[in-house]
Write a protein that holds these residues in place. Structure first.
Motif, mmCIF file in Angstrom:
data_model
loop_
_atom_site.group_PDB
_atom_site.id
_atom_site.type_symbol
_atom_site.label_atom_id
_atom_site.label_comp_id
_atom_site.label_asym_id
_atom_site.label_seq_id
_atom_site.Cartn_x
_atom_site.Cartn_y
_atom_site.Cartn_z
ATOM 1 N N ALA A 83 0.842 -1.196 0.000
ATOM 2 C CA ALA A 83 0.000 0.000 0.000
ATOM 3 C C ALA A 83 0.879 1.248 0.000
ATOM 4 O O ALA A 83 0.428 2.331 -0.341
ATOM 5 N N GLN A 84 2.151 1.079 0.383
ATOM 6 C CA GLN A 84 3.131 2.151 0.327
ATOM 7 C C GLN A 84 4.051 1.899 -0.862
ATOM 8 O O GLN A 84 4.652 0.831 -0.981
ATOM 9 N N SER A 85 4.169 2.888 -1.726
ATOM 10 C CA SER A 85 4.931 2.667 -2.952
ATOM 11 C C SER A 85 6.420 2.462 -2.704
ATOM 12 O O SER A 85 7.114 1.898 -3.538
ATOM 13 N N ASP A 86 6.933 2.906 -1.544
ATOM 14 C CA ASP A 86 8.358 2.709 -1.289
ATOM 15 C C ASP A 86 8.703 1.255 -1.024
ATOM 16 O O ASP A 86 9.885 0.897 -0.956
ATOM 17 N N LYS A 87 7.698 0.403 -0.893
ATOM 18 C CA LYS A 87 7.949 -1.024 -0.692
ATOM 19 C C LYS A 87 7.954 -1.792 -2.012
ATOM 20 O O LYS A 87 8.277 -2.980 -2.045
ATOM 21 N N ALA A 88 7.585 -1.136 -3.106
ATOM 22 C CA ALA A 88 7.570 -1.798 -4.412
ATOM 23 C C ALA A 88 8.942 -1.680 -5.058
ATOM 24 O O ALA A 88 9.603 -0.642 -4.979
ATOM 25 N N ASP A 89 9.376 -2.751 -5.688
ATOM 26 C CA ASP A 89 10.634 -2.739 -6.422
ATOM 27 C C ASP A 89 10.422 -2.512 -7.915
ATOM 28 O O ASP A 89 11.324 -2.026 -8.599
ATOM 29 N N LEU A 90 9.251 -2.886 -8.421
ATOM 30 C CA LEU A 90 8.938 -2.709 -9.830
ATOM 31 C C LEU A 90 7.488 -2.265 -9.991
ATOM 32 O O LEU A 90 6.628 -2.617 -9.177
ATOM 33 N N LEU A 91 7.234 -1.511 -11.056
ATOM 34 C CA LEU A 91 5.874 -1.146 -11.454
ATOM 35 C C LEU A 91 5.581 -1.794 -12.798
ATOM 36 O O LEU A 91 6.303 -1.562 -13.774
ATOM 37 N N LEU A 92 4.549 -2.623 -12.835
ATOM 38 C CA LEU A 92 4.122 -3.265 -14.079
ATOM 39 C C LEU A 92 2.854 -2.577 -14.557
ATOM 40 O O LEU A 92 1.849 -2.555 -13.845
ATOM 41 N N PHE A 93 2.908 -1.994 -15.763
ATOM 42 C CA PHE A 93 1.779 -1.262 -16.318
ATOM 43 C C PHE A 93 1.021 -2.140 -17.307
ATOM 44 O O PHE A 93 1.615 -2.745 -18.203
ATOM 45 N N PHE A 94 -0.309 -2.199 -17.137
ATOM 46 C CA PHE A 94 -1.172 -2.921 -18.064
ATOM 47 C C PHE A 94 -1.538 -2.022 -19.249
ATOM 48 O O PHE A 94 -1.629 -0.801 -19.128
ATOM 49 N N CYS A 95 -1.775 -2.643 -20.392
ATOM 50 C CA CYS A 95 -2.232 -1.898 -21.558
ATOM 51 C C CYS A 95 -3.582 -1.247 -21.278
ATOM 52 O O CYS A 95 -4.458 -1.833 -20.636
ATOM 53 N N SER A 96 -3.748 -0.031 -21.759
ATOM 54 C CA SER A 96 -5.006 0.692 -21.639
ATOM 55 C C SER A 96 -5.235 1.485 -22.918
ATOM 56 O O SER A 96 -4.341 2.222 -23.361
ATOM 57 N N SER A 97 -6.402 1.356 -23.504
ATOM 58 C CA SER A 97 -6.692 2.014 -24.781
ATOM 59 C C SER A 97 -6.790 3.526 -24.655
ATOM 60 O O SER A 97 -6.668 4.249 -25.646
ATOM 61 N N THR A 98 -6.999 4.017 -23.438
ATOM 62 C CA THR A 98 -7.181 5.457 -23.257
ATOM 63 C C THR A 98 -5.924 6.161 -22.767
ATOM 64 O O THR A 98 -5.900 7.386 -22.678
ATOM 65 N N ALA A 99 -4.879 5.410 -22.428
ATOM 66 C CA ALA A 99 -3.654 6.016 -21.907
ATOM 67 C C ALA A 99 -2.875 6.680 -23.037
ATOM 68 O O ALA A 99 -2.881 6.218 -24.178
ATOM 69 N N GLN A 100 -2.203 7.786 -22.706
ATOM 70 C CA GLN A 100 -1.351 8.494 -23.659
ATOM 71 C C GLN A 100 0.004 8.786 -23.009
ATOM 72 O O GLN A 100 0.048 9.215 -21.865
ATOM 73 N N PRO A 101 1.114 8.548 -23.727
ATOM 74 C CA PRO A 101 1.169 8.038 -25.086
ATOM 75 C C PRO A 101 0.888 6.541 -25.138
ATOM 76 O O PRO A 101 1.090 5.835 -24.144
ATOM 77 N N GLN A 102 0.467 6.053 -26.287
ATOM 78 C CA GLN A 102 0.184 4.641 -26.456
ATOM 79 C C GLN A 102 1.475 3.844 -26.656
ATOM 80 O O GLN A 102 2.401 4.294 -27.325
ATOM 81 N N GLU A 103 1.535 2.681 -26.042
ATOM 82 C CA GLU A 103 2.650 1.777 -26.251
ATOM 83 C C GLU A 103 2.359 0.968 -27.507
ATOM 84 O O GLU A 103 1.311 0.328 -27.599
ATOM 85 N N PRO A 104 3.249 0.976 -28.512
ATOM 86 C CA PRO A 104 2.959 0.282 -29.775
ATOM 87 C C PRO A 104 2.549 -1.174 -29.615
ATOM 88 O O PRO A 104 1.643 -1.652 -30.296
ATOM 89 N N LYS A 105 3.175 -1.885 -28.674
ATOM 90 C CA LYS A 105 2.864 -3.307 -28.555
ATOM 91 C C LYS A 105 1.464 -3.551 -27.990
ATOM 92 O O LYS A 105 0.937 -4.654 -28.096
ATOM 93 N N CYS A 106 0.847 -2.516 -27.390
ATOM 94 C CA CYS A 106 -0.527 -2.671 -26.907
ATOM 95 C C CYS A 106 -1.552 -2.549 -28.029
ATOM 96 O O CYS A 106 -2.721 -2.920 -27.845
ATOM 97 N N GLN A 107 -1.142 -1.992 -29.163
ATOM 98 C CA GLN A 107 -1.999 -1.883 -30.346
ATOM 99 C C GLN A 107 -3.316 -1.167 -30.034
ATOM 100 O O GLN A 107 -4.371 -1.503 -30.578
ATOM 101 N N GLY A 108 -3.263 -0.197 -29.127
ATOM 102 C CA GLY A 108 -4.424 0.618 -28.826
ATOM 103 C C GLY A 108 -5.561 -0.091 -28.114
ATOM 104 O O GLY A 108 -6.702 0.373 -28.139
ATOM 105 N N ARG A 109 -5.285 -1.190 -27.438
ATOM 106 C CA ARG A 109 -6.359 -1.943 -26.784
ATOM 107 C C ARG A 109 -6.119 -2.041 -25.281
ATOM 108 O O ARG A 109 -5.016 -1.827 -24.783
#
Length: 359
Positions: A83-109
């Motif tokens: 619940a505290q971000s200082d305890k995380a070692d990595l952040l894994l981001f999921f693909c989102s069609s509305t996020a900007q900028p778009q990651e090419p490998k997500c193909q806008g989905r």
């Protein structure tokens, strides 16, 4: 966003991923405790080892279901640490069609329910992973509003659809995060994976109130020094002398020193030599052997480190100093941290004027 900007951001993300093994766990400040969590089942051996913490976490965790990404599976963290971000070692981001900028490998989905299932399995099959916590788009926005509470203009601009769902990942002590990154980054539905911003900037955690004024070195490619930056197609040709800048003269350095000393916004300043800059760099990145082997003292800039008085605008000071002959570049450290955190922790590309208008 134009193609050139996209290329620069892509290179920055790649560089940050490569530098991810350099971790400074003392830097992140806690985020506000989330009100709602998805659940991810923890490894049995870890629950046994931390039974008391697991009981507390399982008793207090509440199922979150905003339905925005098609039904991610329930996720349980074995302890409330994440619940505290200082305890995380990595952040894994999921693909989102509305996020900007778009990651090419997500193909806008959006990441699908199957993607969430595969990612869950892949995460727990990865050696070194000991805990995870899901952060929905809504919760990410809450964290964003807490982190950037002073920037009211930016808060009005950013909406929940601009956020990407995140997994905060906790690793075993001493485990190399690059092994996890290499194992997971190609998994379908994963937009990106890297350490949080504060864990990637260990050298400069005392400089947030400073403006760094780097002076021109001999052969600098920076336009302010009379050089030309390498293009995306390759480095500047070494036989083209017109593309290489000139070193600041002693007279120019003296004028710059007097100007800084006379500015009413300045609390104090010091001149940092190349050797001093290299020592700071060497200590900060002691674990990154390849980076140290590739970096020499001569690669470091000479700089004036200018500490501002409380309430002084780093942007205004920087703009005046930037115009002086012999100045290679001026970096408002506070602005730099804001932009890095936006890009790395939230994958948001925000222009200087919007990211740093409040500084």
């Amino acid at each position: 966003m134009n193609d050139a900007t996209s290329q620069v951001e892509r290179r920055l993300r790649e560089a940050l991923t490569e530098a991810g093994a350099t971790i400074d766990t003392s830097m992140l400040r806690p985020l506000q405790a989330p009100e709602r969590h998805r659940r991810f089942h923890s490894k049995p051996r870890l629950v046994t080892a931390t039974a008391a913490a697991a009981v507390v976490a399982l008793a207090t965790a509440i199922i979150l279901s905003d339905g925005r990404l098609g039904g991610a599976k329930d996720i349980v963290a074995s302890s409330p640490e994440l619940a505290q971000s200082d305890k995380a070692d990595l952040l894994l981001f999921f693909c989102s069609s509305t996020a900007q900028p778009q990651e090419p490998k997500c193909q806008g989905r959006d990441a699908t329910q199957d993607d969430f299932r595969r990612i869950e399995e892949a995460v727990w099959q990865t050696p070194g992973v000991v805990d995870v916590l899901f952060v929905s788009q809504a919760l990410a926005l809450d964290n964003f509003r807490s982190d950037f509470a002073r920037n009211t203009a930016l808060l009005r601009k950013i909406k929940v659809a601009d956020m990407q769902p995140i997994l905060r990942v906790k690793l075993a002590e001493g485990f190399d995060p690059m092994q996890v990154i290499q194992h997971l980054q190609a998994t379908p539905g994963v937009a990106g994976l890297h350490p949080p911003a504060a864990k990637q900037t260990p050298a400069y955690k005392q400089e947030s109130s400073q403006v760094r004024v780097s002076v021109c070195a001999q052969g600098s490619p920076l336009p302010a020094c009379g050089g030309t930056m390498p293009s995306a197609d390759g480095p500047v040709s070494t036989d083209d002398e017109g593309k290489h800048g000139k070193k600041i003269t002693q007279a120019q350095k003296n004028v710059l020193r007097k100007m800084i000393n006379s500015m009413p916004e300045v609390e104090s300043f010091v001149f940092e030599t190349q050797q001093a800059a290299y020592e700071k760099f060497r200590i900060a990145y002691a674990k990154n052997k390849k980076l140290l082997e590739a970096t020499k003292v001569s690669d470091m800039p000479e700089s004036f480190l200018v500490t501002l008085k409380v309430g002084a605008s780093g942007e205004e000071v920087g703009n005046r100093l930037r115009q002086q002959p012999g100045v290679a570049q001026v970096v408002n450290q506070s602005c730099m941290f804001e932009q890095l955190k936006l890009l790395i922790d939230y994958r948001l590309s925000i222009p200087d004027g919007q990211a740093c208008a409040h500084l």
